[in-house]
Design an enzyme around this catalytic site. Structure first.
Site, short mmCIF file in Angstrom:
data_model
loop_
_atom_site.label_atom_id
_atom_site.label_comp_id
_atom_site.label_asym_id
_atom_site.label_seq_id
_atom_site.Cartn_x
_atom_site.Cartn_y
_atom_site.Cartn_z
NE ARG A 1 33.90 -11.62 -1.23
CZ ARG A 1 33.65 -11.42 -3.02
NH1 ARG A 1 32.10 -11.02 -2.96
NH2 ARG A 1 34.19 -10.87 -4.32
CG ASP B 1 34.61 -10.77 -9.35
OD1 ASP B 1 33.74 -11.04 -10.29
OD2 ASP B 1 34.21 -9.97 -8.92
#
Length: 543
Positions: free
Chosen positions: A178, A458
């Site tokens: 990603r 996160d």
């Protein structure tokens, strides 16, 4: 072979020629091997081909948000109705991605890469975005680790002497990468005086070193694309990926992608996003945490759409259930995978009863996903892989559920924007403040993935907390459930009490930057405008 010493693929004679138009603002040991002239030339050509359109798309985002701030509401586009109504499907899904029942995600440091590829998950998403603080050192270390992983010789020795090595390739998870989203720059790479898009840097460098080897093994390369808001942004990725394929001599469509539907505007354009990438897309993913953040950001000026505290905004809430089921219906109609969302829990090793309660929540969540028709799911910790896998194995014995068309699903615009009901407790408010401060401190210190209260936080989960604090402060008459007004005085008291509450800062990730993180959250919360992303002002403070 260690994570920091390995052979790079040979390049042709052009590798010795200087590359005009590009400047690297930092020089770390090993940087030249990762960024030889040929790779730099690819970055230059890619930037020049994409940057004007990227800036136009970012401007379009700002215009769209101004419309929402003025009271406008997102909706399905009338000008793309023919795409939604049309009879078309995406390109066939590669064999390696037919079964994606459990995917694990995490940052790109060598230890994580080895553990994730060895974890027993079907897929590992190596994350340069929400799980990685983009220091120049972290980015280069991550690219080195992924090169070693593709070559099969990545190894790592911890400070305590423990050694980590990869299992044979046929026992590893399939690697997806990603990159960063369109909104993020890479300030260490200037082209014609301007920073390159972080995501273009991430993908181009990875592809330069690994694409041919992955193509030879029928493993892509494969990517997850984050934070798209429109079909035009998807089309821009199509242009970028086609450019890289042509530059590297790869067949068109060799690089496959899955797109995260993690912004509220994007849920209204899922058919269109699939169509824009139809020759290479293999699925969409319910990026639930960023999606909740995007809901908050989209409706930051809408007093009638203030959400309750984060812990009450679950996937059983009607607007999130509608989003999930519409994604399944859309993907399966078009022949693509519909991936479920993240289980952020981590093991509670010192409390068996609390750990079992957490696992029960994970099981219920994964049961909801598989019975709704999802083709796979995400976990943040290896201990959750067998939990999720057992649920999917029981209810999905076949590789996927693309045949589950969910023709029973009918979702309207109002279904997708209806806010959830609930309360804001004092613990919920204080928890948001603590998560923001602790995550920010760790991020500023180079750590983008932080365990806090038995959840893996996160950037996406921290953004929910940060956006909620801002919206609660900037919306009139928002109260805690005990009647306390949510105002700047409450925030100041909470921030002032936090250092003592956290105790010995030296034991916390980024503990030495707690005071800096408190000051940054305070400034962001007082600002008249909600910052688009927490990581934008924080990026100025690293490297």
């Amino acid at each position: 072979m260690s994570a920091t010493a390995f052979a790079l693929p040979p390049r042709d004679a052009r590798a010795d020629r200087p590359t005009p138009g590009i400047a690297l603002t930092t020089n770390l040991v090993g940087q030249d091997a990762l960024l030889p002239p040929g790779a730099l030339a690819l970055l230059v050509s890619l930037h020049r081909a994409i940057e004007p359109a990227r800036q136009a798309r970012l401007a379009a985002r700002r215009e769209r948000q101004a419309f929402f701030d003025a009271g406008g509401l997102p909706d399905f586009r009338e000008d793309t109705r023919a795409i939604r109504d049309g009879d078309w499907t995406v390109a066939p899904v590669p064999t390696a991605l037919q079964d994606r029942r459990v995917e694990i995600t995490g940052p790109v440091d060598p230890k994580m890469v080895i553990n994730a590829l060895n974890s027993g998950a079907k897929v590992f998403m190596a994350d340069f975005e929400d799980s990685t603080s983009p220091t120049w050192q972290n980015l280069l270390t991550g690219q080195r680790a992924l090169i070693g992983a593709v070559q099969g010789d990545l190894a790592f020795t911890a400070e305590n002497g423990k050694q980590y090595a990869l299992k044979p390739q046929d026992e590893q998870a399939v690697l997806l990468v990603r990159p960063r989203g369109w909104h993020l720059d890479e300030k260490h790479v200037l082209i014609d005086g301007a920073p390159i898009a972080g995501g273009l840097f991430d993908i181009a460098v990875f592809a330069w070193h690994n694409a041919r080897a992955l193509q030879a093994r029928d493993r892509g390369p494969y990517f997850y694309l984050p934070k798209l808001q429109s079909m035009e942004e998807a089309a821009l990725w199509e242009t970028a990926l086609s450019h890289i394929e042509a530059a590297l001599g790869l067949p068109h469509g060799q690089m496959k992608v899955t797109v995260l539907i993690e912004t509220l505007p994007a849920v209204f354009e899922m058919h269109e996003i699939l169509h824009a990438l139809r020759e290479r897309i293999v699925g969409l993913n319910c990026g639930r945490w960023d999606y909740i953040f995007s809901y908050l950001k989209t409706f930051r000026r809408h007093a009638d759409k203030v959400l309750p505290e984060r812990g009450q905004v679950t996937m059983t809430q009607p607007f999130l259930k509608a989003y999930s089921e519409l994604l399944i219906q859309t993907c399966h109609r078009r022949g693509a995978h519909a991936m479920g969302g993240m289980a952020a829990q981590i093991p509670i090793n010192n409390d068996e009863a609390a750990n079992e309660q957490a696992l029960a929540r994970v099981r219920a969540d994964k049961l909801r996903e598989v019975t709704a028709g999802h083709d796979g799911t995400w976990v943040a910790h290896p201990a959750l892989i067998p939990v999720a896998k057992a649920i999917f194995d029981e209810h999905m014995p076949q590789p996927n559920q693309r045949g589950v068309l969910r023709e029973d699903v009918t979702v309207t615009r109002d279904d997708l924007i209806r806010p959830s009901t609930g309360t804001i407790t004092r613990a919920g408010f204080e928890g948001n403040v603590e998560v923001c401060v602790r995550y920010l401190a760790a991020w500023l210190d180079g750590n983008g993935c932080v365990p806090i209260h038995w959840l893996m936080e996160d950037a996406a989960t921290a953004e929910i907390s940060r956006a909620q604090i801002w919206q609660w402060l900037h919306t009139p008459d928002v109260h805690l459930c005990d009647g306390t007004q949510i105002d700047y005085a409450l925030l100041q008291r909470t921030l002032a009490a936090l250092p003592a509450k956290l105790g010995d800062h030296s034991r916390l990730p980024g503990g030495e930057r707690i005071s800096e993180a408190i000051a940054l959250l305070d400034a962001l919360s007082h600002a008249d405008e909600l910052a688009d992303f927490l990581t934008l002002p924080a990026y100025d403070r690293i490297d």
